[in-house]
Design a protein around this motif. Structure first.
Motif, PDB file in Angstrom:
ATOM      1  N   GLN A  20       0.900  -1.143  -0.022  1.00 57.13           N
ATOM      2  CA  GLN A  20       0.066   0.015   0.041  1.00 57.13           C
ATOM      3  C   GLN A  20       0.717   1.128   0.001  1.00 57.13           C
ATOM      4  O   GLN A  20       0.236   2.270   0.571  1.00 57.13           O
ATOM      5  CB  GLN A  20      -0.830   0.025   0.992  1.00 57.13           C
ATOM      6  N   GLN A  21       2.009   1.069  -0.738  1.00 59.10           N
ATOM      7  CA  GLN A  21       2.749   2.194  -0.741  1.00 59.10           C
ATOM      8  C   GLN A  21       2.155   3.449  -1.535  1.00 59.10           C
ATOM      9  O   GLN A  21       2.498   4.741  -1.082  1.00 59.10           O
ATOM     10  CB  GLN A  21       4.245   2.117  -1.346  1.00 59.10           C
ATOM     11  N   HIS A  22       1.132   3.385  -2.236  1.00 62.42           N
ATOM     12  CA  HIS A  22       0.353   4.557  -2.954  1.00 62.42           C
ATOM     13  C   HIS A  22      -0.297   5.323  -1.982  1.00 62.42           C
ATOM     14  O   HIS A  22      -0.856   6.314  -2.074  1.00 62.42           O
ATOM     15  CB  HIS A  22      -0.448   3.930  -4.102  1.00 62.42           C
ATOM     16  N   LEU A  23      -0.723   4.532  -0.847  1.00 61.30           N
ATOM     17  CA  LEU A  23      -1.206   5.377   0.353  1.00 61.30           C
ATOM     18  C   LEU A  23      -0.370   5.938   1.519  1.00 61.30           C
ATOM     19  O   LEU A  23      -0.592   6.802   1.963  1.00 61.30           O
ATOM     20  CB  LEU A  23      -2.260   4.398   0.830  1.00 61.30           C
ATOM     21  N   VAL A  24       0.437   4.990   1.849  1.00 66.20           N
ATOM     22  CA  VAL A  24       1.333   5.353   3.214  1.00 66.20           C
ATOM     23  C   VAL A  24       2.768   5.429   2.818  1.00 66.20           C
ATOM     24  O   VAL A  24       3.578   5.615   3.882  1.00 66.20           O
ATOM     25  CB  VAL A  24       0.864   4.292   4.077  1.00 66.20           C
ATOM     26  N   GLY A  25       3.301   5.325   1.768  1.00 66.53           N
ATOM     27  CA  GLY A  25       4.846   5.521   1.160  1.00 66.53           C
ATOM     28  C   GLY A  25       5.161   7.019   1.565  1.00 66.53           C
ATOM     29  O   GLY A  25       4.292   8.050   1.717  1.00 66.53           O
ATOM     30  N   GLU A  26       6.111   7.295   1.616  1.00 66.73           N
ATOM     31  CA  GLU A  26       6.790   8.359   1.929  1.00 66.73           C
ATOM     32  C   GLU A  26       6.106   9.585   0.776  1.00 66.73           C
ATOM     33  O   GLU A  26       6.405   9.163  -0.308  1.00 66.73           O
ATOM     34  CB  GLU A  26       8.420   8.767   1.764  1.00 66.73           C
ATOM     35  N   GLY A  27       5.387  10.564   1.110  1.00 66.93           N
ATOM     36  CA  GLY A  27       4.991  11.611   0.047  1.00 66.93           C
ATOM     37  C   GLY A  27       3.431  11.248  -0.114  1.00 66.93           C
ATOM     38  O   GLY A  27       2.938  11.870  -1.342  1.00 66.93           O
ATOM     39  N   ALA A  28       3.051   9.904   0.082  1.00 67.95           N
ATOM     40  CA  ALA A  28       1.597   9.458  -0.543  1.00 67.95           C
ATOM     41  C   ALA A  28       0.591  10.302   0.418  1.00 67.95           C
ATOM     42  O   ALA A  28       0.772  10.874   1.405  1.00 67.95           O
ATOM     43  CB  ALA A  28       1.493   8.019  -0.113  1.00 67.95           C
ATOM     44  N   VAL A  29      -0.299  10.453  -0.210  1.00 71.04           N
ATOM     45  CA  VAL A  29      -1.685  11.289   0.251  1.00 71.04           C
ATOM     46  C   VAL A  29      -2.073  11.057   1.642  1.00 71.04           C
ATOM     47  O   VAL A  29      -2.058  11.995   2.768  1.00 71.04           O
ATOM     48  CB  VAL A  29      -2.926  11.237  -0.715  1.00 71.04           C
ATOM     49  N   LEU A  30      -2.260   9.706   2.007  1.00 73.04           N
ATOM     50  CA  LEU A  30      -2.801   9.368   3.345  1.00 73.04           C
ATOM     51  C   LEU A  30      -1.566   9.495   4.427  1.00 73.04           C
ATOM     52  O   LEU A  30      -1.779  10.068   5.585  1.00 73.04           O
ATOM     53  CB  LEU A  30      -3.255   8.166   3.512  1.00 73.04           C
ATOM     54  N   ARG A  31      -0.281   9.394   4.018  1.00 70.62           N
ATOM     55  CA  ARG A  31       0.757   9.397   4.823  1.00 70.62           C
ATOM     56  C   ARG A  31       1.016  10.807   5.187  1.00 70.62           C
ATOM     57  O   ARG A  31       1.250  11.098   6.154  1.00 70.62           O
ATOM     58  CB  ARG A  31       2.131   8.887   4.019  1.00 70.62           C
ATOM     59  N   LYS A  32       0.706  11.677   4.285  1.00 69.68           N
ATOM     60  CA  LYS A  32       1.062  13.116   4.710  1.00 69.68           C
ATOM     61  C   LYS A  32       0.006  13.589   5.558  1.00 69.68           C
ATOM     62  O   LYS A  32       0.447  14.229   6.631  1.00 69.68           O
ATOM     63  CB  LYS A  32       0.623  13.954   3.166  1.00 69.68           C
ATOM     64  N   MET A  33      -1.240  13.111   5.493  1.00 67.55           N
ATOM     65  CA  MET A  33      -2.118  13.616   6.554  1.00 67.55           C
ATOM     66  C   MET A  33      -1.826  13.246   7.671  1.00 67.55           C
ATOM     67  O   MET A  33      -2.105  13.599   8.887  1.00 67.55           O
ATOM     68  CB  MET A  33      -3.620  13.176   5.986  1.00 67.55           C
ATOM     69  N   ILE A  34      -1.518  11.874   8.146  1.00 63.93           N
ATOM     70  CA  ILE A  34      -1.041  11.164   9.233  1.00 63.93           C
ATOM     71  C   ILE A  34       0.165  11.788   9.985  1.00 63.93           C
ATOM     72  O   ILE A  34       0.116  12.223  11.144  1.00 63.93           O
ATOM     73  CB  ILE A  34      -0.716   9.754   9.030  1.00 63.93           C
ATOM     74  N   ASP A  35       1.046  12.243   9.045  1.00 64.80           N
ATOM     75  CA  ASP A  35       2.315  12.918   9.439  1.00 64.80           C
ATOM     76  C   ASP A  35       1.959  14.270   9.993  1.00 64.80           C
ATOM     77  O   ASP A  35       2.598  15.029  10.902  1.00 64.80           O
ATOM     78  CB  ASP A  35       3.362  13.062   8.306  1.00 64.80           C
ATOM     79  N   ALA A  36       0.904  14.868   9.455  1.00 68.82           N
ATOM     80  CA  ALA A  36       0.587  16.184   9.872  1.00 68.82           C
ATOM     81  C   ALA A  36      -0.470  16.040  10.899  1.00 68.82           C
ATOM     82  O   ALA A  36      -0.767  17.339  11.591  1.00 68.82           O
ATOM     83  CB  ALA A  36      -0.403  16.853   8.621  1.00 68.82           C
ATOM     84  N   LEU A 152      -7.274  -0.579  -1.309  1.00 62.49           N
ATOM     85  CA  LEU A 152      -5.810  -1.036  -0.929  1.00 62.49           C
ATOM     86  C   LEU A 152      -5.791  -2.292  -2.083  1.00 62.49           C
ATOM     87  O   LEU A 152      -6.801  -2.876  -2.430  1.00 62.49           O
ATOM     88  CB  LEU A 152      -5.949  -1.749   0.536  1.00 62.49           C
ATOM     89  N   LYS A 153      -4.586  -2.595  -2.337  1.00 59.25           N
ATOM     90  CA  LYS A 153      -4.437  -3.433  -3.561  1.00 59.25           C
ATOM     91  C   LYS A 153      -4.078  -4.987  -2.898  1.00 59.25           C
ATOM     92  O   LYS A 153      -3.387  -4.940  -1.815  1.00 59.25           O
ATOM     93  CB  LYS A 153      -3.177  -3.107  -4.424  1.00 59.25           C
ATOM     94  N   PRO A 154      -4.097  -6.068  -3.485  1.00 61.71           N
ATOM     95  CA  PRO A 154      -3.618  -7.165  -3.326  1.00 61.71           C
ATOM     96  C   PRO A 154      -1.968  -6.921  -2.941  1.00 61.71           C
ATOM     97  O   PRO A 154      -1.672  -6.257  -3.786  1.00 61.71           O
ATOM     98  CB  PRO A 154      -3.828  -8.336  -4.277  1.00 61.71           C
ATOM     99  N   LEU A 155      -1.518  -7.683  -1.899  1.00 63.37           N
ATOM    100  CA  LEU A 155      -0.071  -7.796  -1.925  1.00 63.37           C
ATOM    101  C   LEU A 155       0.683  -8.204  -3.006  1.00 63.37           C
ATOM    102  O   LEU A 155       0.300  -9.271  -3.450  1.00 63.37           O
ATOM    103  CB  LEU A 155       0.401  -8.305  -0.337  1.00 63.37           C
ATOM    104  N   GLU A 156       1.906  -7.558  -3.337  1.00 62.48           N
ATOM    105  CA  GLU A 156       2.545  -8.087  -4.565  1.00 62.48           C
ATOM    106  C   GLU A 156       3.678  -9.077  -4.124  1.00 62.48           C
ATOM    107  O   GLU A 156       4.121  -9.355  -2.791  1.00 62.48           O
ATOM    108  CB  GLU A 156       3.270  -6.840  -5.191  1.00 62.48           C
ATOM    109  N   LYS A 157       4.123  -9.645  -4.941  1.00 67.84           N
ATOM    110  CA  LYS A 157       5.014 -10.717  -4.713  1.00 67.84           C
ATOM    111  C   LYS A 157       6.177 -10.598  -3.784  1.00 67.84           C
ATOM    112  O   LYS A 157       6.617 -11.167  -2.802  1.00 67.84           O
ATOM    113  CB  LYS A 157       5.919 -11.566  -5.969  1.00 67.84           C
ATOM    114  N   ALA A 158       6.979  -9.302  -3.974  1.00 70.09           N
ATOM    115  CA  ALA A 158       7.893  -8.830  -3.268  1.00 70.09           C
ATOM    116  C   ALA A 158       7.191  -8.448  -1.592  1.00 70.09           C
ATOM    117  O   ALA A 158       8.087  -8.662  -0.921  1.00 70.09           O
ATOM    118  CB  ALA A 158       8.671  -7.461  -3.711  1.00 70.09           C
TER     119      ALA A 158
END
Length: 425
Positions: A20-36, A152-158
């Motif tokens: 879910q890096q598109h949501l909570v990765g560094e600079g992602a929209v939801l992460r920005k709000m959480i950090d704020a 949220l997306k299914p987890l990838e292989k990595a």
């Protein structure tokens, strides 16, 4: 008795959270709000085991705010009101709103969802809902309009491999043993992108064999699951695997298989409306223009289920499944809209040609809006050739006929009207 492996490894911070890096990765929209330090009410939509509950708990920990949890399966309106009152009475004026996490919010009735509206609107609580179902179908519009929606997306292989490595190196029980993951294909295949299922399978395999060292291979995983195929599935049904098999059987024109997988879902206690919605999707996506009546049949089956109830509702569902499976197939409309969306995302807001624009005022008419537009019904055959796409896309083809018997008629109509423009190949 120790906690299950999946619970022992539940991440407590973003450092351990996978996917879910598109949501909570560094600079992602939801992460920005959480950090704020401030988040709106929102709904997390995604398949099982991708971190919805975990994400809500991490957010509560980061914001250091009271965290209340309700399960839509076991809670009623009374429980909702009690939690809201508890949140209201325990909140200081300057403090952030307490978080109310509702798991499986799609199972809440309309009255239960209505009871949340006022508290969410006034900020008494910040709602985080989790659902595996499309909120557009299952969450009432007033509540949905007050919440952001994050997919949220299914987890990838990595992600899954990283989780396996963490389990073997950090779990208090597994790290004391010598366990080698020689092969992982079966583990990943059976997990289907579900972290909880992956860890449950790993736990099943490691507790069944106390060999030290233990070498895990695909054959070992497959053999163990064959001995106890439902052990890692809490509901006794491989929900997403079975719905996938159902849809693929319809797409593959096998009515026997479609009925079998439908029976598996029915016996597993699946929501009839869930099955009906999948039939609607299949009718539009897989049968499409090859048999336009398929969508009407699927929609009628949906309405019949709502009117008949259960178990009689299984009959129109079965009729629709057989009808879709035995219908000719075309996904030209599905491919067409995806192609169009891709073009729009790539080219942006191209201007509408002047002759296609609306001209409700005299100023617009003076500027040339609608000037030169030819009204199709004024011409022979109700057709006249003119430009309908933006200037930059006049040579672009988007819809391609697939020449099923029904669609061939549409294709020939396009050839008669547009000529060379619609000829494929």
């Amino acid at each position: 008795m120790s906690e299950p492996l999946a619970e022992r490894l539940r991440p407590r911070s973003f450092d351990d959270y996978v996917g879910q890096q598109h949501l909570v990765g560094e600079g992602a929209v939801l992460r920005k709000m959480i950090d704020a330090g401030h988040i709106p009410s929102f709904i997390l939509w995604g398949p099982p085991g991708v971190g919805k509950t975990t994400l809500a708990q991490i957010i509560a920990n980061r914001l250091e705010t009271p965290f209340y949890t309700l399960s839509a399966v076991t809670s009623g309106v009374k429980d909702v009101r009690e939690v809201i009152e508890k949140a209201r009475s325990g909140r200081f004026f300057s403090a952030a709103s307490p978080i109310l996490f509702i798991d499986e919010i799609h199972r809440f009735s309309k009255s239960q969802q209505d009871s949340l509206l006022g508290a969410v609107e006034r900020g008494v609580v910040t709602l985080i809902g989790a659902t595996t179902e499309n909120p557009s179908f299952e969450v009432i519009r007033p509540l949905l309009s007050r919440c952001q929606l994050y997919v949220l997306k299914p987890l990838e292989k990595a992600d899954l491999l990283a989780l396996l490595n963490r389990a073997l190196t950090e779990d208090v029980e597994l790290k004391t043993r010598k366990i080698e993951l020689k092969e992982t294909d079966a583990l990943l295949r059976y997990s289907g992108g579900d972290a909880r299922k992956l860890l449950n399978i790993l736990e099943l395999v490691t507790t069944a064999d106390e060999a030290d060292p233990l070498v895990i291979t695909d054959d070992i995983v497959v053999a163990r699951l064959q001995q106890n195929p439902l052990a890692y599935d809490k509901d006794g049904e491989m929900h997403y695997d079975i719905i996938s098999a159902f849809i693929k059987s319809i797409r593959g024109s096998d009515p026997d298989a479609a009925l079998y997988w439908m029976a598996r879902m029915i016996e597993g206690g699946e929501d009839p409306k869930f099955i009906a919605r999948r039939l609607l999707i299949s009718a539009a996506e897989d049968v499409g223009l090859a048999n336009p009546n398929a969508l009407l049949m699927a929609n009628t089956a949906f309405e019949a289920v709502e009117k008949l109830g259960w178990p009689e509702g299984r009959i129109p569902l079965a009729e629709a499944a057989v009808y879709l499976a035995t219908s000719p197939k075309s996904n030209s409309a599905y491919l067409g809209i995806d192609s169009a969306l891709g073009i729009v995302r790539q080219t942006g807001n191209l201007p509408v040609p002047l002759h296609l624009r609306n001209a409700p005022t005299s100023l617009m008419k003076e500027l040339g809006y609608s000037d030169g537009y030819k009204y199709s019904h004024d011409f022979e055959g109700h057709f006249v050739e003119q430009q309908y796409l933006p200037d930059e896309l006049t040579a672009t083809r988007i819809w391609h006929a697939q020449h099923s018997p029904a669609e061939e008629k549409l294709y020939q109509q396009m050839i008669r009207t547009w000529g060379e423009r619609f000829k494929d190949g």
